[in-house]
Write a protein that holds these residues in place. Structure first.
Motif, PDB file in Angstrom:
ATOM      1  N   HIS A  17       0.793  -1.227   0.000  1.00 26.10           N
ATOM      2  CA  HIS A  17       0.000   0.000   0.000  1.00 26.10           C
ATOM      3  C   HIS A  17       0.830   1.284   0.000  1.00 26.10           C
ATOM      4  CE1 HIS A  17      -3.800  -2.174   0.715  1.00 26.10           C
ATOM      5  NE2 HIS A  17      -3.078  -2.976   1.478  1.00 26.10           N
ATOM      6  N   GLY A  18       2.141   1.169   0.071  1.00 25.32           N
ATOM      7  CA  GLY A  18       2.982   2.358   0.059  1.00 25.32           C
ATOM      8  C   GLY A  18       2.879   3.184   1.324  1.00 25.32           C
ATOM      9  N   THR A  19       2.502   2.552   2.427  1.00 23.46           N
ATOM     10  CA  THR A  19       2.379   3.252   3.709  1.00 23.46           C
ATOM     11  C   THR A  19       3.748   3.336   4.393  1.00 23.46           C
ATOM     12  OG1 THR A  19       1.614   1.119   4.581  1.00 23.46           O
ATOM     13  CG2 THR A  19      -0.050   2.787   4.142  1.00 23.46           C
ATOM     14  N   HIS A  20       3.785   4.090   5.478  1.00 22.65           N
ATOM     15  CA  HIS A  20       5.046   4.353   6.174  1.00 22.65           C
ATOM     16  C   HIS A  20       4.905   3.981   7.654  1.00 22.65           C
ATOM     17  CE1 HIS A  20       4.580   7.050   2.715  1.00 22.65           C
ATOM     18  NE2 HIS A  20       5.878   6.873   2.540  1.00 22.65           N
ATOM     19  N   LEU A  21       4.526   2.762   7.890  1.00 24.53           N
ATOM     20  CA  LEU A  21       4.273   2.282   9.249  1.00 24.53           C
ATOM     21  C   LEU A  21       5.524   1.643   9.822  1.00 24.53           C
ATOM     22  CD1 LEU A  21       0.823   0.603   8.507  1.00 24.53           C
ATOM     23  CD2 LEU A  21       1.242   2.931   9.333  1.00 24.53           C
ATOM     24  N   VAL A  22       5.742   1.850  11.125  1.00 28.62           N
ATOM     25  CA  VAL A  22       6.901   1.262  11.792  1.00 28.62           C
ATOM     26  C   VAL A  22       6.472   0.677  13.133  1.00 28.62           C
ATOM     27  CG1 VAL A  22       8.591   2.770  10.689  1.00 28.62           C
ATOM     28  CG2 VAL A  22       7.538   3.468  12.841  1.00 28.62           C
ATOM     29  N   SER A  23       7.228  -0.293  13.587  1.00 27.57           N
ATOM     30  CA  SER A  23       6.992  -0.889  14.903  1.00 27.57           C
ATOM     31  C   SER A  23       7.799  -0.145  15.959  1.00 27.57           C
ATOM     32  CB  SER A  23       7.401  -2.357  14.889  1.00 27.57           C
ATOM     33  OG  SER A  23       7.456  -2.885  16.195  1.00 27.57           O
ATOM     34  N   VAL A  24       7.166   0.103  17.112  1.00 25.43           N
ATOM     35  CA  VAL A  24       7.888   0.730  18.220  1.00 25.43           C
ATOM     36  C   VAL A  24       8.083  -0.234  19.391  1.00 25.43           C
ATOM     37  CG1 VAL A  24       7.240   3.087  17.651  1.00 25.43           C
ATOM     38  CG2 VAL A  24       5.733   1.731  19.114  1.00 25.43           C
ATOM     39  N   ALA A  25       7.389  -1.369  19.373  1.00 24.88           N
ATOM     40  CA  ALA A  25       7.547  -2.335  20.465  1.00 24.88           C
ATOM     41  C   ALA A  25       6.868  -3.647  20.113  1.00 24.88           C
ATOM     42  CB  ALA A  25       6.958  -1.787  21.762  1.00 24.88           C
ATOM     43  N   SER A  26       7.490  -4.750  20.510  1.00 23.46           N
ATOM     44  CA  SER A  26       6.866  -6.071  20.403  1.00 23.46           C
ATOM     45  C   SER A  26       6.221  -6.379  21.745  1.00 23.46           C
ATOM     46  CB  SER A  26       7.913  -7.134  20.069  1.00 23.46           C
ATOM     47  OG  SER A  26       8.489  -6.887  18.804  1.00 23.46           O
ATOM     48  N   ILE A  27       4.942  -6.738  21.729  1.00 20.80           N
ATOM     49  CA  ILE A  27       4.211  -6.931  22.971  1.00 20.80           C
ATOM     50  C   ILE A  27       3.915  -8.411  23.243  1.00 20.80           C
ATOM     51  CG2 ILE A  27       2.148  -6.323  24.290  1.00 20.80           C
ATOM     52  CD1 ILE A  27       4.091  -3.987  23.715  1.00 20.80           C
ATOM     53  N   HIS A  28       3.397  -9.120  22.241  1.00 16.96           N
ATOM     54  CA  HIS A  28       3.069 -10.519  22.493  1.00 16.96           C
ATOM     55  C   HIS A  28       3.085 -11.328  21.205  1.00 16.96           C
ATOM     56  CE1 HIS A  28      -1.062  -9.285  21.222  1.00 16.96           C
ATOM     57  NE2 HIS A  28      -1.117 -10.537  20.796  1.00 16.96           N
ATOM     58  N   TYR A  29       2.939 -12.610  21.371  1.00 17.00           N
ATOM     59  CA  TYR A  29       2.892 -13.563  20.262  1.00 17.00           C
ATOM     60  C   TYR A  29       1.676 -14.455  20.469  1.00 17.00           C
ATOM     61  CZ  TYR A  29       4.079 -18.208  18.337  1.00 17.00           C
ATOM     62  OH  TYR A  29       4.041 -19.436  17.730  1.00 17.00           O
ATOM     63  N   GLU A  30       0.920 -14.677  19.404  1.00 19.12           N
ATOM     64  CA  GLU A  30      -0.263 -15.537  19.473  1.00 19.12           C
ATOM     65  C   GLU A  30      -0.027 -16.790  18.619  1.00 19.12           C
ATOM     66  OE1 GLU A  30      -3.611 -13.264  18.135  1.00 19.12           O
ATOM     67  OE2 GLU A  30      -3.042 -11.530  19.346  1.00 19.12           O
ATOM     68  N   PRO A  31       0.194 -17.923  19.226  1.00 20.88           N
ATOM     69  CA  PRO A  31       0.415 -19.140  18.453  1.00 20.88           C
ATOM     70  C   PRO A  31      -0.783 -19.461  17.552  1.00 20.88           C
ATOM     71  CG  PRO A  31       0.942 -19.472  20.766  1.00 20.88           C
ATOM     72  CD  PRO A  31       0.239 -18.164  20.676  1.00 20.88           C
TER      73      PRO A  31
END
Length: 264
Positions: free
Chosen positions: A91-105
């Motif tokens: 989509h040509g967006t400019h999103l970034v991650s600032v923190a990893s919180i959890h994982y869902e198996p």
């Protein structure tokens, strides 16, 4: 007249001071479970830091991202990092991650068929139809020996990369949120953790679950997402700090019983 004027001035000053101390609203988009529930846990902690946390609920994976890109939301919390990266590319967006919180198996859940041993030739197995989640579902099927994917396809796998399918399984591609409602119509379905939780499914009852030490635990970390440039926004940093606490970890572990795994 002087008394009236003095009263008006005092009122204006009072209102100005009150406004200066008004809590800043932070709007975060999230899907219902576990994301909205986890955010509810930190509302009071955010208030103590001077922020009013407004949780905006969504039931799809597209609008929360476009809303962050367009500035309608300050952040979102619903997706894993691999999905976000793919969304940016598409989509040509400019999103970034600032923190990893959890994982869902991811889990493979029984529908008309109760066990892998009972799967007949041509059985239908439903999987998510969006790119990264479909690859994840196929990797789980490969983990259980039901199919074999072409070497090296990894997180880009699609049904066209299946090179061995001894039972000639019929892989049915559907929107992720529809999968729980298809269980009665298919032999089995691979379902995203959040939608499984919403449907009352327990990962402990799944026919098969992603290996905790596999690629999924790293590639599918659920993250706090913002638009590029807002990574060091004080409100965002406050949100991350409030989320990465013992209180949130305890809530996740006691509420979701293995269906959600904290990463802090």
């Amino acid at each position: 007249m002087k008394r009236i004027l003095a009263a008006v001035v005092a009122l204006v000053l009072c209102l100005s001071v009150s406004a200066s101390f008004a809590a800043e609203t932070v709007k975060v988009g999230a899907t219902p479970a576990p994301h909205c529930a986890v955010l509810e846990v930190v509302k009071d902690a955010m208030a103590e830091k001077g922020y009013n946390l407004e949780i905006v609920e969504f039931n799809d994976y597209i609008v929360p991202n476009t809303a962050v890109e367009e500035g309608e939301l300050d952040a979102n919390y619903f997706q894993h990092i691999t999905y976000m990266n793919g969304f940016n590319e598409e989509h040509g967006t400019h999103l970034v991650s600032v923190a990893s919180i959890h994982y869902e198996p991811f889990g493979l859940y029984a529908g008309k068929c109760a066990s892998l041993a009972e799967l007949a030739d041509g059985a239908q197995i439903a999987v998510p139809n969006d790119g990264t989640n479909e690859a994840r579902a196929l990797l789980l099927l490969q983990q259980e020996g039901l199919i074999k994917l072409a070497d090296g396809v990894g997180l880009s796998a699609t049904v066209f990369d299946i090179v061995e399918n001894p039972k000639k399984l019929n892989i049915v591609e559907l929107e992720a949120q529809l999968l729980p409602n298809t269980l009665q119509d298919v032999e089995m379905a691979v379902i995203n953790g959040n939608y499984a939780i919403d449907a009352g499914l327990s990962v402990k009852d799944a026919v098969a679950v992603e290996a905790a030490d596999g690629v999924a635990a790293e590639a599918y970390q659920n993250i706090i997402t913002v638009k590029e440039g807002r990574e060091n926004d004080p409100a965002i940093l406050a949100l991350v700090e409030c989320l990465k606490t013992d209180a949130v970890r305890t809530f996740i572990e006691e509420t979701y019983d293995g269906a959600v795994v904290p990463l802090f």
